[in-house]
Design a protein around this motif. Structure first.
Motif, PDB file in Angstrom:
ATOM      1  N   HIS A 130       0.793  -1.228   0.000  1.00  0.00           N
ATOM      2  CA  HIS A 130       0.000   0.000   0.000  1.00  0.00           C
ATOM      3  C   HIS A 130       0.829   1.283   0.000  1.00  0.00           C
ATOM      4  CE1 HIS A 130      -3.281  -2.714   0.804  1.00  0.00           C
ATOM      5  NE2 HIS A 130      -2.793  -3.039   2.003  1.00  0.00           N
ATOM      6  N   GLU A 131       1.975   1.297   0.661  1.00  0.00           N
ATOM      7  CA  GLU A 131       2.626   2.562   0.994  1.00  0.00           C
ATOM      8  C   GLU A 131       3.704   3.010   0.010  1.00  0.00           C
ATOM      9  OE1 GLU A 131       3.958   2.212   5.011  1.00  0.00           O
ATOM     10  OE2 GLU A 131       1.986   2.683   5.831  1.00  0.00           O
ATOM     11  N   GLY A 132       3.973   2.245  -1.042  1.00  0.00           N
ATOM     12  CA  GLY A 132       4.918   2.702  -2.043  1.00  0.00           C
ATOM     13  C   GLY A 132       6.372   2.436  -1.724  1.00  0.00           C
ATOM     14  N   ILE A 133       6.655   1.658  -0.674  1.00  0.00           N
ATOM     15  CA  ILE A 133       8.029   1.318  -0.313  1.00  0.00           C
ATOM     16  C   ILE A 133       8.441   0.037  -1.026  1.00  0.00           C
ATOM     17  CG2 ILE A 133       9.580   0.595   1.547  1.00  0.00           C
ATOM     18  CD1 ILE A 133       8.970   3.504   1.714  1.00  0.00           C
ATOM     19  N   SER A 134       9.568   0.085  -1.731  1.00  0.00           N
ATOM     20  CA  SER A 134      10.153  -1.113  -2.337  1.00  0.00           C
ATOM     21  C   SER A 134      11.497  -1.371  -1.666  1.00  0.00           C
ATOM     22  CB  SER A 134      10.348  -0.938  -3.845  1.00  0.00           C
ATOM     23  OG  SER A 134       9.105  -0.840  -4.510  1.00  0.00           O
ATOM     24  N   THR A 135      11.789  -2.628  -1.397  1.00  0.00           N
ATOM     25  CA  THR A 135      13.012  -2.992  -0.692  1.00  0.00           C
ATOM     26  C   THR A 135      13.719  -4.123  -1.427  1.00  0.00           C
ATOM     27  OG1 THR A 135      11.985  -2.424   1.426  1.00  0.00           O
ATOM     28  CG2 THR A 135      13.997  -3.726   1.509  1.00  0.00           C
ATOM     29  N   PHE A 136      15.012  -3.951  -1.618  1.00  0.00           N
ATOM     30  CA  PHE A 136      15.838  -5.011  -2.194  1.00  0.00           C
ATOM     31  C   PHE A 136      16.769  -5.534  -1.123  1.00  0.00           C
ATOM     32  CE2 PHE A 136      20.108  -5.849  -4.124  1.00  0.00           C
ATOM     33  CZ  PHE A 136      19.800  -7.081  -4.665  1.00  0.00           C
ATOM     34  N   ARG A 137      16.773  -6.852  -0.937  1.00  0.00           N
ATOM     35  CA  ARG A 137      17.650  -7.485   0.046  1.00  0.00           C
ATOM     36  C   ARG A 137      18.524  -8.512  -0.634  1.00  0.00           C
ATOM     37  NH1 ARG A 137      14.612 -11.295   3.162  1.00  0.00           N
ATOM     38  NH2 ARG A 137      16.021 -13.067   3.342  1.00  0.00           N
ATOM     39  N   ALA A 138      19.795  -8.544  -0.246  1.00  0.00           N
ATOM     40  CA  ALA A 138      20.718  -9.584  -0.701  1.00  0.00           C
ATOM     41  C   ALA A 138      21.333 -10.244   0.521  1.00  0.00           C
ATOM     42  CB  ALA A 138      21.811  -9.005  -1.593  1.00  0.00           C
ATOM     43  N   ASP A 139      21.325 -11.568   0.550  1.00  0.00           N
ATOM     44  CA  ASP A 139      21.924 -12.352   1.624  1.00  0.00           C
ATOM     45  C   ASP A 139      23.128 -13.096   1.066  1.00  0.00           C
ATOM     46  OD1 ASP A 139      19.756 -11.530   3.062  1.00  0.00           O
ATOM     47  OD2 ASP A 139      18.761 -13.478   3.123  1.00  0.00           O
ATOM     48  N   ILE A 140      24.290 -12.871   1.659  1.00  0.00           N
ATOM     49  CA  ILE A 140      25.520 -13.539   1.235  1.00  0.00           C
ATOM     50  C   ILE A 140      26.092 -14.311   2.410  1.00  0.00           C
ATOM     51  CG2 ILE A 140      27.876 -13.212   0.379  1.00  0.00           C
ATOM     52  CD1 ILE A 140      26.922 -10.736  -1.067  1.00  0.00           C
ATOM     53  N   ASP A 141      26.425 -15.560   2.168  1.00  0.00           N
ATOM     54  CA  ASP A 141      27.040 -16.408   3.190  1.00  0.00           C
ATOM     55  C   ASP A 141      28.389 -16.904   2.686  1.00  0.00           C
ATOM     56  OD1 ASP A 141      24.955 -16.793   5.408  1.00  0.00           O
ATOM     57  OD2 ASP A 141      23.798 -17.220   3.603  1.00  0.00           O
ATOM     58  N   VAL A 142      29.413 -16.737   3.515  1.00  0.00           N
ATOM     59  CA  VAL A 142      30.763 -17.212   3.204  1.00  0.00           C
ATOM     60  C   VAL A 142      31.190 -18.127   4.340  1.00  0.00           C
ATOM     61  CG1 VAL A 142      33.125 -16.575   2.618  1.00  0.00           C
ATOM     62  CG2 VAL A 142      31.253 -15.007   2.067  1.00  0.00           C
ATOM     63  N   ALA A 143      31.382 -19.406   4.038  1.00  0.00           N
ATOM     64  CA  ALA A 143      31.788 -20.385   5.051  1.00  0.00           C
ATOM     65  C   ALA A 143      33.154 -20.939   4.676  1.00  0.00           C
ATOM     66  CB  ALA A 143      30.764 -21.513   5.151  1.00  0.00           C
ATOM     67  N   THR A 144      34.079 -20.926   5.618  1.00  0.00           N
ATOM     68  CA  THR A 144      35.424 -21.425   5.371  1.00  0.00           C
ATOM     69  C   THR A 144      35.796 -22.452   6.428  1.00  0.00           C
ATOM     70  OG1 THR A 144      36.551 -19.767   6.734  1.00  0.00           O
ATOM     71  CG2 THR A 144      36.076 -19.160   4.463  1.00  0.00           C
ATOM     72  N   CYS A 145      36.660 -23.352   6.047  1.00  0.00           N
ATOM     73  CA  CYS A 145      37.182 -24.353   6.968  1.00  0.00           C
ATOM     74  C   CYS A 145      38.706 -24.294   6.900  1.00  0.00           C
ATOM     75  CB  CYS A 145      36.672 -25.749   6.603  1.00  0.00           C
ATOM     76  SG  CYS A 145      37.087 -27.008   7.815  1.00  0.00           S
ATOM     77  N   GLY A 146      39.337 -23.770   7.931  1.00  0.00           N
ATOM     78  CA  GLY A 146      40.779 -23.587   7.902  1.00  0.00           C
ATOM     79  C   GLY A 146      41.175 -22.342   8.664  1.00  0.00           C
ATOM     80  N   GLU A 147      42.324 -21.775   8.313  1.00  0.00           N
ATOM     81  CA  GLU A 147      42.874 -20.658   9.075  1.00  0.00           C
ATOM     82  C   GLU A 147      42.239 -19.315   8.757  1.00  0.00           C
ATOM     83  OE1 GLU A 147      47.221 -20.573  10.060  1.00  0.00           O
ATOM     84  OE2 GLU A 147      47.280 -22.003   8.406  1.00  0.00           O
ATOM     85  N   ILE A 148      41.929 -19.058   7.498  1.00  0.00           N
ATOM     86  CA  ILE A 148      41.497 -17.724   7.101  1.00  0.00           C
ATOM     87  C   ILE A 148      40.054 -17.475   7.488  1.00  0.00           C
ATOM     88  CG2 ILE A 148      41.147 -16.185   5.144  1.00  0.00           C
ATOM     89  CD1 ILE A 148      44.045 -16.700   5.911  1.00  0.00           C
ATOM     90  N   SER A 149      39.785 -16.309   8.060  1.00  0.00           N
ATOM     91  CA  SER A 149      38.424 -15.918   8.402  1.00  0.00           C
ATOM     92  C   SER A 149      37.746 -15.271   7.200  1.00  0.00           C
ATOM     93  CB  SER A 149      38.435 -14.932   9.569  1.00  0.00           C
ATOM     94  OG  SER A 149      37.154 -14.361   9.735  1.00  0.00           O
ATOM     95  N   PRO A 150      36.485 -15.621   6.914  1.00  0.00           N
ATOM     96  CA  PRO A 150      35.770 -14.962   5.814  1.00  0.00           C
ATOM     97  C   PRO A 150      35.511 -13.486   6.075  1.00  0.00           C
ATOM     98  CG  PRO A 150      34.284 -16.373   7.070  1.00  0.00           C
ATOM     99  CD  PRO A 150      35.672 -16.665   7.564  1.00  0.00           C
ATOM    100  N   LEU A 151      35.749 -13.022   7.312  1.00  0.00           N
ATOM    101  CA  LEU A 151      35.595 -11.596   7.593  1.00  0.00           C
ATOM    102  C   LEU A 151      36.503 -10.734   6.727  1.00  0.00           C
ATOM    103  CD1 LEU A 151      35.291 -11.739  11.470  1.00  0.00           C
ATOM    104  CD2 LEU A 151      33.546 -10.882   9.896  1.00  0.00           C
ATOM    105  N   LYS A 152      37.575 -11.330   6.177  1.00  0.00           N
ATOM    106  CA  LYS A 152      38.462 -10.576   5.292  1.00  0.00           C
ATOM    107  C   LYS A 152      37.772 -10.193   3.982  1.00  0.00           C
ATOM    108  CE  LYS A 152      42.206 -10.165   7.725  1.00  0.00           C
ATOM    109  NZ  LYS A 152      42.756  -8.834   8.077  1.00  0.00           N
ATOM    110  N   ALA A 153      36.620 -10.812   3.684  1.00  0.00           N
ATOM    111  CA  ALA A 153      35.867 -10.463   2.477  1.00  0.00           C
ATOM    112  C   ALA A 153      34.848  -9.361   2.732  1.00  0.00           C
ATOM    113  CB  ALA A 153      35.159 -11.703   1.935  1.00  0.00           C
TER     114      ALA A 153
END
Length: 267
Positions: A130-153
């Protein structure tokens, strides 16, 4: 923070799983059905499966993984998804400071290697009935196994989207052992996701942390500080509206932003 030479020697492979969920929202005021359809078409073009694949390929480069498989799909009537399975060997040549709690680079060089990892993105264009609001959402998941943290991305992801609201979740799961059999439930220093975000980005947003340190769970959400109505109108400028209409639309958009930021409906 331990240097490369000081880091604890592990027994076998690093079995810790580190997961980053990055969610972004872009908000627009669309006053007619035609504007709404045009906005969604614009979003679908800007963030189609091919564009999203390129973003995830850059993330793969930043965290130093090799792509094993790519699955991508544009949906009807709107939205897209991409999943990348990545793999590589242990970290040997990470540059100085790469393991510190600090923002990661933009995609310029391959920095490290991971194993048994995946990266996914899903998009969700939607609109208020009704109110004219449009919203775009993107969900990204980065999963790693090892030393490097995906927070670097994270730094690169923030530069890849026009973002009004961001929510970020990071968790370290499982355990790995040192050569004496002692369990390690986390292998790097972290007290906030914000430490992986550049100062110039943090200056643009209000941010809140909700962290559960004993469980290695970290949450940060962010809302854009500066508000210019022209950035939320599709195909025209605020100067074409009356002052009353500008105020009405401004309140609608700000309420939408607050509801997304605080995670609740606001009357």
């Amino acid at each position: 923070m331990l240097t490369r030479e000081q880091r604890i020697q592990l027994h076998g492979f690093n079995n810790l799983t580190k997961s980053l969920s990055f969610n972004m929202y872009d908000i627009c005021y669309t006053r007619t059905k035609e504007e709404r359809e045009a906005y969604i078409a614009y979003i679908d073009e800007q963030y189609n499966a091919d564009r999203l694949t390129k973003i995830l390929e850059d993330v793969t480069s930043i965290i130093g993984a090799h792509i094993l498989n790519v699955a991508k799909q544009d949906y009807e009537p709107q939205g897209a998804s991409v999943t990348i399975l990545v793999s590589e060997g242990p970290v040997d040549d990470a540059p100085k400071g790469f393991f510190k709690e600090s923002p990661g680079p933009l995609p310029e060089t391959v920095l490290a290697h991971l194993d048994k990892s995946h990266i996914t993105v899903h998009t969700y264009p939607e609109y208020h009935p009704h109110e004219g609001i449009s919203t775009f959402r993107a969900d990204i998941d980065v999963a790693t196994c090892g030393e490097i943290s995906p927070l670097k991305a994270l730094n690169y992801l923030m530069h890849s989207f026009d973002t009004d609201i961001m929510t970020m979740d990071y968790r370290v799961r499982g355990f790995t052992r040192d050569i004496n059999g002692h369990k390690l439930f986390i292998d790097h220093d972290i007290n906030s996701i914000q430490n992986y975000i550049p100062e110039e980005v943090k200056d643009e947003y209000d941010m809140i942390d909700v962290n559960i340190y004993p469980e290695n769970i970290f949450h940060t959400k962010a809302k854009l500080k500066e508000f210019d109505l022209n950035n939320y109108l599709f195909g025209y400028k605020k100067e074409s509206l009356t002052d009353e209409k500008q105020e009405e639309i401004t309140q609608l958009i700000k309420r939408e932003m607050d509801e997304l930021y605080y995670g609740k409906n606001i009357k």
